[in-house]
Design an enzyme around this catalytic site. Structure first.
Site, PDB file in Angstrom:
ATOM      1  NE  ARG A 160      -1.815  -2.459   2.546  1.00 56.53           N
ATOM      2  CZ  ARG A 160      -2.003  -3.471   2.540  1.00 56.53           C
ATOM      3  NH1 ARG A 160      -3.500  -3.837   2.019  1.00 56.53           N
ATOM      4  NH2 ARG A 160      -1.540  -4.902   2.635  1.00 56.53           N
ATOM      5  CB  THR A 161       3.468   2.377   2.307  1.00 55.76           C
ATOM      6  OG1 THR A 161       2.786   2.020   3.416  1.00 55.76           O
ATOM      7  CG2 THR A 161       4.103   3.755   2.768  1.00 55.76           C
ATOM      8  CE  LYS A 198      25.743  -5.917  -7.571  1.00 55.49           C
ATOM      9  NZ  LYS A 198      26.411  -4.869  -8.741  1.00 55.49           N
ATOM     10  NE  ARG A 239       7.346   0.682   4.419  1.00 55.35           N
ATOM     11  CZ  ARG A 239       6.001   0.246   4.859  1.00 55.35           C
ATOM     12  NH1 ARG A 239       6.082  -1.115   4.806  1.00 55.35           N
ATOM     13  NH2 ARG A 239       5.025   0.930   5.178  1.00 55.35           N
ATOM     14  CG  HIS A 279       3.846   4.070   8.708  1.00 54.85           C
ATOM     15  ND1 HIS A 279       4.018   4.612   7.366  1.00 54.85           N
ATOM     16  CD2 HIS A 279       3.275   2.762   8.086  1.00 54.85           C
ATOM     17  CE1 HIS A 279       3.524   4.136   6.661  1.00 54.85           C
ATOM     18  NE2 HIS A 279       3.190   2.945   6.914  1.00 54.85           N
TER      19      HIS A 279
END
Ligand code: NCD
Length: 314
Positions: A60-61, A88, A110, A138
């Protein structure tokens, strides 16, 4: 008359005051209407580039930040850990300096790590928007949630809100409590004792062991996901036990006032913290939370990137 302080980054609800929150909600209210047009695009951020840096899974975000930037005509770069040099072993600092060298205008991040967006903001000289960091914050989720509450219930001050479930692991709960308190709502946390954070008394909210006594009083019943990916030991005996004591089912929903709403940030564990009949009922505004998430993220991008306008308040 005072002016609303301009936003530089969006890292934590704690950084905002009530006037800034209201400005975001009112801007989202105006932008929400764009989604109802046949051509869902305005030129506001044309020529600006937004990078979505998603180092932890999201549906969703991630999608809604992507759509939000595109509806404002920004160019969007989507960057995830998988498929990039992060896998990596490239350091966060080198990733940040690479982004800086690209001449971006804003970065949405995020991360599994609490504090990553703040760290990123120290390396970059463009706005950073936190799309969820570890157990910490959030902010856009909390903003879209209070926006949804205000649309349905007409106000935030004085609303009685219960947040039920896995508070311990929830960055949503942390941001939500701060946003609700800032706007004058009354919050009660409801959770098994093992899923309450250690210093919960410092949060300045009520705490209850079970939902039943509260339900008839509530305006909003906010259900949190049981975050199994963050649980490395048994926090409750079984999912069935959890559902019985803390899960929201039809009989519990029927104890709510007729105008009360049920919310969940998604993704849901149907049958654990919420039953399918509650999630799909007309009390549930869960799908609308997703729609409102686009308007809130458009408002945040607009105010951080484009809108140098300020608003006067009384
Ligand atoms: C939340 C998250 O990722 O913190 N989900 C979301 O952003 N819609 C809540 C959760 O995962 O339970």
């Amino acid at each position: 008359m005072t002016t609303v302080a301009p936003l530089r980054n969006l890292i934590s609800i704690e950084d905002l005051d009530a006037d800034q929150v209201e400005l975001i909600l009112d801007t989202a209210e105006q932008l929400r209407e764009i989604a109802e047009r046949p051509i869902k695009k305005v030129p506001t951020l044309r020529g600006r580039t937004v990078c979505n840096l998603f180092l932890e899974d999201s549906t969703r975000t991630r999608l809604s930040f992507d759509i939000a930037a595109k509806r404002l005509s920004a160019d969007v770069m989507n960057f995830s850990a998988k498929g990039s040099s992060v896998s990596k072993g490239e350091s966060f600092k080198d990733t940040a300096l690479t982004l800086k060298a690209m001449g971006l205008d804003a970065v949405v991040v995020r991360s599994h790590s609490s504090g990553a967006p703040l760290q990123l903001s120290r390396y970059l000289d463009v706005p950073v928007l936190n799309a969820g960091d570890g157990w910490h914050q959030h902010p856009t989720q909390a903003l879209l949630d209070i926006f949804t509450m205000r649309r349905h219930l007409g106000r935030l001050a004085g609303l009685k809100v219960a947040i039920v479930g896995d508070v311990l692991h929830s960055r949503v709960a942390r941001s939500e409590v701060q946003a609700l308190k800032l706007m004058g709502a009354e919050v009660t946390l409801v959770a098994p004792p093992t899923l309450l954070p250690p210093a919960v008394e410092t949060w300045g909210v009520e705490v209850a062991a079970g939902p039943d006594e509260l339900l008839p009083e509530l305006d909003v019943l906010y259900v949190l996901r049981v975050q199994r990916e963050r649980m490395h030991r048994g926090f409750f005996p079984s999912s069935r036990e959890y559902a019985r004591f803390w899960g929201i089912d039809g009989p519990r929903m029927d104890m709510l006032k007729p105008e009360a709403i049920v919310m969940h940030p998604g993704p849901m564990n149907r049958g654990v913290e919420i039953t399918g009949d509650v999630a799909d009922s007309d009390r549930s505004v869960i799908v609308e939370q997703v729609t409102n998430g686009i308007a809130i993220r458009m408002a945040c991008l607009y105010l951080l990137l484009g809108g140098h306008e300020q608003r006067d308040t009384d």
